[in-house]
Enzyme design. Structure first.
Site, PDB file in Angstrom:
ATOM      1  N   HIS A 108       0.814  -1.225   0.000  1.00 56.23           N
ATOM      2  CA  HIS A 108       0.000   0.000   0.000  1.00 56.23           C
ATOM      3  C   HIS A 108       0.847   1.274   0.000  1.00 56.23           C
ATOM      4  O   HIS A 108       0.292   2.362   0.146  1.00 56.23           O
ATOM      5  CB  HIS A 108      -0.919   0.036   1.220  1.00 56.23           C
ATOM      6  CG  HIS A 108      -1.954  -1.046   1.233  1.00 56.23           C
ATOM      7  ND1 HIS A 108      -3.243  -0.863   0.780  1.00 56.23           N
ATOM      8  CD2 HIS A 108      -1.888  -2.337   1.623  1.00 56.23           C
ATOM      9  CE1 HIS A 108      -3.930  -1.992   0.922  1.00 56.23           C
ATOM     10  NE2 HIS A 108      -3.125  -2.904   1.430  1.00 56.23           N
ATOM     11  N   LYS A 112      -8.458  14.047   4.257  1.00 57.00           N
ATOM     12  CA  LYS A 112      -7.579  12.876   4.267  1.00 57.00           C
ATOM     13  C   LYS A 112      -6.621  13.068   5.420  1.00 57.00           C
ATOM     14  O   LYS A 112      -6.597  14.130   6.033  1.00 57.00           O
ATOM     15  CB  LYS A 112      -6.805  12.747   2.955  1.00 57.00           C
ATOM     16  CG  LYS A 112      -6.152  14.078   2.511  1.00 57.00           C
ATOM     17  CD  LYS A 112      -5.505  13.972   1.130  1.00 57.00           C
ATOM     18  CE  LYS A 112      -6.451  14.134  -0.030  1.00 57.00           C
ATOM     19  NZ  LYS A 112      -6.684  12.941  -0.805  1.00 57.00           N
ATOM     20  N   ARG A 113      -5.799  12.048   5.736  1.00 54.12           N
ATOM     21  CA  ARG A 113      -4.813  12.247   6.779  1.00 54.12           C
ATOM     22  C   ARG A 113      -3.888  13.413   6.421  1.00 54.12           C
ATOM     23  O   ARG A 113      -3.650  13.692   5.246  1.00 54.12           O
ATOM     24  CB  ARG A 113      -3.998  10.960   6.982  1.00 54.12           C
ATOM     25  CG  ARG A 113      -4.756   9.918   7.777  1.00 54.12           C
ATOM     26  CD  ARG A 113      -5.109  10.423   9.165  1.00 54.12           C
ATOM     27  NE  ARG A 113      -3.962  10.481  10.021  1.00 54.12           N
ATOM     28  CZ  ARG A 113      -3.674   9.617  10.982  1.00 54.12           C
ATOM     29  NH1 ARG A 113      -4.504   8.632  11.244  1.00 54.12           N
ATOM     30  NH2 ARG A 113      -2.588   9.736  11.690  1.00 54.12           N
ATOM     31  N   LYS A 119       0.858  14.481   0.851  1.00 49.89           N
ATOM     32  CA  LYS A 119      -0.477  14.748   0.307  1.00 49.89           C
ATOM     33  C   LYS A 119      -0.641  16.218  -0.063  1.00 49.89           C
ATOM     34  O   LYS A 119      -1.588  16.621  -0.710  1.00 49.89           O
ATOM     35  CB  LYS A 119      -1.546  14.331   1.312  1.00 49.89           C
ATOM     36  CG  LYS A 119      -1.575  12.820   1.548  1.00 49.89           C
ATOM     37  CD  LYS A 119      -2.629  12.418   2.563  1.00 49.89           C
ATOM     38  CE  LYS A 119      -2.613  10.955   2.940  1.00 49.89           C
ATOM     39  NZ  LYS A 119      -3.220  10.053   1.940  1.00 49.89           N
ATOM     40  N   THR A 122      -8.495   6.584  -2.016  1.00 45.39           N
ATOM     41  CA  THR A 122      -9.850   6.049  -2.156  1.00 45.39           C
ATOM     42  C   THR A 122     -10.866   7.163  -1.909  1.00 45.39           C
ATOM     43  O   THR A 122     -11.995   7.096  -2.391  1.00 45.39           O
ATOM     44  CB  THR A 122     -10.103   4.886  -1.171  1.00 45.39           C
ATOM     45  OG1 THR A 122      -9.605   5.255   0.103  1.00 45.39           O
ATOM     46  CG2 THR A 122      -9.430   3.615  -1.638  1.00 45.39           C
ATOM     47  N   LYS A 162     -14.570   8.172  -3.658  1.00 49.23           N
ATOM     48  CA  LYS A 162     -15.799   8.493  -2.924  1.00 49.23           C
ATOM     49  C   LYS A 162     -16.345   9.846  -3.355  1.00 49.23           C
ATOM     50  O   LYS A 162     -17.562  10.035  -3.493  1.00 49.23           O
ATOM     51  CB  LYS A 162     -15.518   8.510  -1.412  1.00 49.23           C
ATOM     52  CG  LYS A 162     -15.203   7.133  -0.847  1.00 49.23           C
ATOM     53  CD  LYS A 162     -14.518   7.181   0.515  1.00 49.23           C
ATOM     54  CE  LYS A 162     -13.832   5.849   0.789  1.00 49.23           C
ATOM     55  NZ  LYS A 162     -12.771   5.919   1.799  1.00 49.23           N
TER      56      LYS A 162
HETATM   57  C1  26Q Z   1       3.495   0.801  10.492  1.00 49.49           C
HETATM   58  C2  26Q Z   1       4.372   0.474  11.523  1.00 49.49           C
HETATM   59  C3  26Q Z   1       4.230   1.044  12.770  1.00 49.49           C
HETATM   60  C4  26Q Z   1       3.186   1.924  13.000  1.00 49.49           C
HETATM   61  C5  26Q Z   1       2.308   2.239  11.999  1.00 49.49           C
HETATM   62  C6  26Q Z   1       2.471   1.689  10.733  1.00 49.49           C
HETATM   63  C7  26Q Z   1       1.524   2.039   9.644  1.00 49.49           C
HETATM   64  C8  26Q Z   1       0.186   2.228   9.902  1.00 49.49           C
HETATM   65  C9  26Q Z   1      -0.685   2.579   8.884  1.00 49.49           C
HETATM   66  C10 26Q Z   1       1.968   2.182   8.340  1.00 49.49           C
HETATM   67  C11 26Q Z   1       1.093   2.522   7.328  1.00 49.49           C
HETATM   68  C12 26Q Z   1      -0.256   2.723   7.597  1.00 49.49           C
HETATM   69  C13 26Q Z   1      -1.249   3.091   6.588  1.00 49.49           C
HETATM   70  C14 26Q Z   1      -1.046   3.168   5.294  1.00 49.49           C
HETATM   71  C15 26Q Z   1      -2.113   3.568   4.375  1.00 49.49           C
HETATM   72  O1  26Q Z   1      -3.215   3.888   4.785  1.00 49.49           O
HETATM   73  N1  26Q Z   1      -1.858   3.558   3.063  1.00 49.49           N
HETATM   74  C16 26Q Z   1      -2.878   3.946   2.099  1.00 49.49           C
HETATM   75  O2  26Q Z   1      -3.535   2.766   1.665  1.00 49.49           O
HETATM   76  C17 26Q Z   1      -4.656   3.085   0.845  1.00 49.49           C
HETATM   77  C18 26Q Z   1      -5.372   1.800   0.530  1.00 49.49           C
HETATM   78  O3  26Q Z   1      -4.636   1.037  -0.348  1.00 49.49           O
HETATM   79  C19 26Q Z   1      -4.209   3.824  -0.406  1.00 49.49           C
HETATM   80  O4  26Q Z   1      -5.349   4.209  -1.114  1.00 49.49           O
HETATM   81  C20 26Q Z   1      -3.402   5.061  -0.019  1.00 49.49           C
HETATM   82  O5  26Q Z   1      -2.860   5.652  -1.182  1.00 49.49           O
HETATM   83  C21 26Q Z   1      -2.270   4.672   0.921  1.00 49.49           C
HETATM   84  O6  26Q Z   1      -1.583   5.823   1.373  1.00 49.49           O
END
Ligand code: 26Q
Length: 808
Positions: free
Chosen positions: A358, A546-547, A552, A654, A658
């Protein structure tokens, strides 16, 4: 087949719950909370019954199942979704109205189950919905975080984080399965005892043992008998309460000892696209993986009595590298507990596991220090080392002497265990989440692996649970669609294309405008009543939700706003389209720049509020505590959808989908799924600007010289100068420095390189907006072409190309 649901049956069920759980025999005496809980309990019963029927059918058919492992499921609320999926909204409304209760009030009562940060977690929730709607046997696995993602409050202009105690009223959906708890072990010593038959007994000494107790969250599908569940693990201390400490008067220490391991399921790490090499996170990941695998094996053995056909009947999907430990864990269990040889175990594991990436951003790629890993998961460390030894041996055979390549592909390197390499080398299929992202995986991040095993790599573009995001969140628009194209699009999103036939139908276009206006009004009223913030629904709603993250580029949007603001200060009667910019975003609590950006947006909002005349032309609001429920209210109001990440950085996105399906027109870079949105709607119905992924990479390689852009574009210069001195806050000088200096605080996402093309296209877009019919035609085209971004489509691709899964 389940019994039919009637008005009578629902009413009886709710009355019974009121008696049984609250001792209330009269509806009239019940509080809203009690009715809310009783209604949920009643619906949960219906769903649980259907789930058990569905499970029976799956067992009878000996159908393959998929297990979707994800550290996050951003579920949001479920009451409305379940009621609408069951098709009983009118009936429930009728029952409640007779009692003088509004169903909408009960909906409001439910807290969001925010067991996720953003895109990844929401995707998991959308996919579970599509799996149920598509009659696929599936179980999601995650952690029952006692505190979901923090609640955001703006205090003195900055983000403050408050605990999110969602369980009190959100936990009603959960069914505890204390009978199905498993033990998970950490640390300790591993001893090997070789037997005469050549096999090895593994004995663990002095490990810490934690109990994993499952809580099931049912997931309904639309208009179907299929119900699946997400199994959420709660960590419960196994250590018996230490009575000897208590008797020594050390009551608190005894409690502390007990509480220690329960920390595992207390909180969700609040970071998005960023990893932290923290021991607790590794602990959470192994906790999820070990408990889930025990549950999967238990289910399998119950039906088949053997693991021989495991790979034929089970697909395990890992979302991002977070649950990657399932790979060595499965090897461990097959070898140590079931006596498999390494080779046989490996055949099963590598056929069962698939992996979705991702993100390509380096700070989000997980690496664990070998030292931490060794101490916390000693047996798994041995196994990962062996996986790596065999991998490198094979690589050596294919690329003799190419040490550089082999060290790039190796799982263990310079004291780190690299989870992406583990996933890619061990999975049967690897996919990216948009066409562009998959190409980048093949050409850059996983280039060596793509050359090594090209057949494993595929693309599956993300999709959304569009019934939640369109049918249930935007009833005005879905009613119009029902009227104009019929309601078959509710089960088959590709039918939305029929709406295109009406792109020149003036009455339809005017209705679209009307719907948007009503949605905007409704949202404005809601916001005003909640926070007092004022919006004018007669202005264009330009939305970036978004976050909060540098990549971004909310900052690019902000720069354009400041530049317009400076223009308005200089020329108050300038002729512009009255515009409202809506931001909503949570920042990771330890991410300094992201928090500064929130502070900046709030500062601009306050600055504009000081100038009521300007506010009529240019309004900015920061909506606090962005979550699934806020998104459901806000997205139907979207006219302009900001998707402006630096090309190559947003894996898919995503929110873009939406907003599109709600008639929002995208202004965006050629990044992630924006590329495919453009291909669907055509250039006339989207506003694309900025460097492409290739150009951006090239520019960065050659050296991005931000000051050049500053000197070249007077609008940009004005904006940055205002940023540096227009607010009485030294913090914003730092942001200005970050944008223009080439030093160590420079902007890696090159906002300035895309500013010129951004503001120009933005300007053109607003000019187009002046012509209502022209604009609504674009909006209509976006709705009509959004069908491909349905999670139903994504899931059917996963089922066919990755999991080998059939509908039951
Ligand atoms: C990893 C290790 C330790 C702590 C936190 C994390 C962590 C947590 C969440 C690393 C990444 C995330 C989230 C990633 C994420 O949301 N990626 C998004 O995924 C979506 C679904 O595929 C995509 O549409 C987005 O582009 C992408 O940024």
């Amino acid at each position: 087949m389940s019994n039919e649901i009637t008005k009578n049956s629902i009413e009886n069920a709710v009355s019974q719950k009121l008696i049984r759980y609250f001792g209330i025999s009269d509806f009239e005496e019940a509080s809203k909370e009690e009715i809310y809980m009783s209604l949920i309990l009643s619906i949960k019963d219906i769903l649980n019954e259907r789930r058990s029927n569905f499970n029976r059918a799956v067992k009878k058919k000996r159908a393959k199942r998929v297990y979707y492992l994800c550290m996050e499921f951003l579920i949001g609320k479920s009451l409305k979704n379940n009621i609408c999926n069951l098709g009983i909204e009118d009936t429930v409304k009728e029952i409640l109205t007779e009692k003088g209760i509004k169903l909408e009030d009960l909906y409001e009562f439910e807290p969001d189950a925010a067991l996720g940060n953003g895109g990844l977690g929401r995707l998991g929730a959308c996919y579970m919905d599509a799996l149920s709607s598509g009659n696929y046997p599936a179980t999601g696995f995650s952690i029952l975080y006692e505190y979901g993602l923090f609640k955001q409050k703006i205090v003195l202009g900055e983000q403050a984080e408050l605990p999110d105690e969602w369980m009190t009223y959100g936990g009603v959906w959960l069914t505890a399965r204390t009978d199905r708890a498993y033990t998970v072990r950490f640390g300790g010593k591993v001893k090997e005892f070789w037997r005469e038959d050549g096999k090895c007994d593994i004995v663990y000494e002095d490990c810490e043992e934690v109990e994993a107790v499952p809580y099931d969250y049912t997931v309904s599908g639309y208009n179907t008998e299929c119900v699946n569940s997400i199994r959420l693990w709660k960590a419960v201390s196994k250590r018996d309460f230490n009575m000897s400490l208590v008797s020594q008067g050390q009551y608190v220490r005894a409690l502390e000892e007990k509480g220690n391991s329960e920390i595992i399921s207390k909180v969700l790490y609040p970071s998005d696209n960023h990893t932290e090499g923290k021991l607790l996170r590794l602990t959470q990941q192994y906790f999820l993986v070990s408990a889930s695998l025990q549950s999967i094996i238990f289910d399998h053995l119950k039906v088949y009595g053997s693991l021989e056909n495991f790979a034929d009947k089970v697909a395990i999907h890992i979302n991002d590298t977070h649950p990657a430990l399932i790979i060595p864990e499965m090897m461990r269990v097959l070898i140590d507990n079931y006596g498999y040889t390494w080779e046989d175990a490996w055949r099963i594991v590598s056929k069962t596991v698939s992996y979705t990436n991702h993100t390509v951003m380096s700070e989000a790629l997980e690496c664990w220090s070998e030292d931490i890993f060794k101490i916390r998961l000693p047996r798994l460390y041995t196994i990962v080392s062996e996986i790596n030894r065999r991998l490198c041996k094979n690589l050596w055979a294919s690329y003799p002497g190419d040490w550089e390549k082999i060290s790039r592909m190796s799982i263990i390197n310079s004291g780190s265990i690299r989870m992406a390499q583990l996933c890619v080398s061990s999975s049967c299929k690897i996919n990216g989440v948009s066409e562009l992202h998959t190409e980048i995986l093949k050409k850059n991040l996983f280039y060596d692996y793509y050359k090594y095993t090209p057949e494993k790599f595929i693309n599956i573009t993300n999709g959304i649970a569009y019934r939640r995001w369109l049918c249930f969140s935007n009833p005005r628009l879905s009613e119009l669609l029902d009227l104009v194209i019929g309601n078959s699009y509710r089960t088959d999103a590709s039918k939305l294309t029929e709406f295109k036939n009406y792109e020149n139908d003036k009455s339809v276009l005017l209705k679209l405008a009307d719907i948007k206006y009503n949605n905007k009004t409704e949202f404005s009223n809601w916001l005003k009543s909640k926070t007092g913030q004022i919006l004018d629904p007669n202005t264009v709603f330009d939305i970036q939700v978004k976050r909060m993250h540098e990549y971004k580029r909310q900052l690019l949007n902000i720069l354009n706003i400041i530049s317009t603001y400076v223009d308005l200060l200089n020329t108050p009667n300038m002729d512009i389209v009255p515009q409202t910019y809506i931001f909503a975003a949570k920042a990771p609590p330890n991410y300094y720049m992201a928090k500064q950006l929130i502070k900046l947006i709030v500062a601009i909002e306050n600055e504009i509020n000081k100038h009521p005349i300007i506010k009529e032309q240019l309004n900015v609001v920061f909506v606090e505590n962005y979550n699934v429920s806020v998104a459901e209210k806000l997205i139907p109001c979207c006219e302009i959808s900001e998707q402006i990440s630096l090309a190559g950085k947003e894996a898919s996105g995503t929110g873009n989908m939406k907003q599109m399906i709600n008639g929002g027109v995208t202004i965006g870079t050629l990044d992630g799924a924006n590329v495919e949105i453009k291909n669907e709607v055509g250039e006339d119905n989207i506003y694309i600007f900025g460097h492409t992924a290739k150009e951006a990479e090239e520019l960065w390689r050659q050296g991005y010289n931000s000051i050049l852009y500053y000197n070249k574009c007077y609008k940009l210069k004005n904006a940055i100068d205002f940023l540096a001195s227009g607010f009485n806050d030294v913090g914003f000088v730092k942001i200005a420095d970050y944008l223009i200096s080439g030093g160590n605080i420079s902007d890696p996402y090159m906002c300035l390189a895309d500013f010129d093309s951004y503001y120009k296209i933005h300007h053109n877009m607003l000019n187009d907006y002046r012509d209502t019919l022209k604009w609504q035609k674009k909006s209509l085209n976006n709705i009509a072409k959004a069908g491909i971004f349905s999670a139903d489509r994504s899931i059917s691709e996963y089922a066919n190309k990755v999991w080998g899964l059939l509908k039951v």
